[in-house]
Design an enzyme around this catalytic site. Structure first.
Site, PDB file in Angstrom:
ATOM      1  N   ASP A  83      31.234 -60.918 102.744  1.00  0.00           N
ATOM      2  CA  ASP A  83      31.720 -62.223 102.298  1.00  0.00           C
ATOM      3  C   ASP A  83      30.727 -62.954 101.392  1.00  0.00           C
ATOM      4  OD1 ASP A  83      32.587 -65.004 102.290  1.00  0.00           O
ATOM      5  OD2 ASP A  83      33.803 -64.517 104.042  1.00  0.00           O
ATOM      6  N   SER A  92      35.644 -65.653  99.136  1.00  0.00           N
ATOM      7  CA  SER A  92      36.336 -65.470 100.405  1.00  0.00           C
ATOM      8  C   SER A  92      37.824 -65.801 100.271  1.00  0.00           C
ATOM      9  CB  SER A  92      35.643 -66.317 101.487  1.00  0.00           C
ATOM     10  OG  SER A  92      36.002 -65.869 102.773  1.00  0.00           O
TER      11      SER A  92
END
Length: 305
Positions: A156, A41
């Protein structure tokens, strides 16, 4: 392969992850060579930029230039069928930062983690286009649209692996320093934080800004307030954050050392408070330097026995 290879595992945490820049500033200043980087991320964004040759000082300059107006301009709102934000402008921003490089162009071996939602599995990206891989790793479900890459639909990496310690080890790191922005972990490994020295950094105030910035800050606050309750987007961000906190505990327990910058009151969208996030990362890393050096020295001695 040299002994005592140092690996960084840079975790998720949205805007709080800008603390990674502060950590990198300190490691650079102290002359600690980083041999491999794994990121998830925001950790993929910062780690990928560093691996591509962007200095921590340049990253800091870029981060400080992202004021509220710039932040709003990057949010290409789409029809809410799969997500709130399309993410194409964010990917263009990342591509500019890494200068259009591929994984093969990086000066330090780098990998980032995403999740294949169709295949229901973690995916470690380490080849091909760098910007799209980083954007995939940072595509928070519901907030950002998934990324189509190599026949997969990616979101993600924090959904399954918020701090990729295992990935850094697989890349050949002997010593892995994990950086988490999700609070002080319960792990038994050495943990270093600015908060343990009474220096937790507070966010949430717009200080030293002009009239235009205040207006934009109020617009952003009003938008986020509308999204708060009830809101599928706010629930998604909060749920992912809570899930990542719990999942990270097991991962962090396998690191050799954990740096955990503490930033009180930071919202996931507070990228316009980069100075405070970066300062927290610096202070947390500074108290960890001696221990990192000791771990590397011990590893080198052990390798010669």
């Amino acid at each position: 392969m040299k002994a005592g290879r140092l690996g960084l595992a840079l975790g998720s945490g949205s805007a709080r992850g800008l603390a990674h820049i502060g950590v990198l500033k300190v490691l650079d200043r102290e002359g600690l060579p980083i041999d491999v980087i794994a990121g998830t991320s925001i950790g993929a964004v910062i780690g990928g930029a560093y691996a591509a040759g962007v200095t921590p000082q340049e990253m800091e300059r870029i981060a400080l230039s992202v004021d509220i107006r710039r932040l709003i301009s990057l949010a290409d709102i789409t029809r809410p069928t799969t997500a709130l934000v399309n993410g194409k402008r964010v990917e263009e921003f990342i591509r500019d930062v890494v200068d259009g490089k591929t994984f093969a162009d990086t000066r330090i071996p780098f990998s980032c983690v995403a999740v294949d939602v169709a295949g229901e599995q973690e995916v470690v990206l380490h080849e091909g286009d760098l910007a799209s891989a980083i954007r995939a790793s940072a595509s928070t479900p519901v907030i950002f649209a998934p990324v189509k890459r190599e026949g997969r639909l990616l979101v993600d990496g924090g959904v399954l692996n918020s701090v990729p310690v295992d990935v850094a080890r697989d890349m050949g790191a002997d010593i892995v320093v994990a950086v988490t922005n999700l609070g002080i972990p319960r792990s038994k490994v050495p943990i270093f934080s600015n908060d343990k020295h009474g220096e937790s950094i507070a966010t949430g105030k717009i200080e030293g800004t002009g009239f235009t910035e205040v207006v934009y800050s109020r617009v952003l606050t009003a938008i986020m307030d509308r999204l708060r309750s009830p809101s599928v987007y706010q629930l998604a961000a909060g749920s992912v954050d809570l899930m990542q906190r719990e999942l990270s505990e097991r991962r962090l327990g396998t690191a050799d050392l954990v740096i955990a910058p503490q930033i009180d009151g930071a919202a996931y969208y507070s990228f316009y408070e980069a100075d405070k996030m970066i300062a927290a990362g610096e202070r947390a890393a500074e108290v960890a330097i001696t221990e990192i050096e000791s771990l590397l020295a011990a590893e080198r001695v052990a390798s010669t026995d």
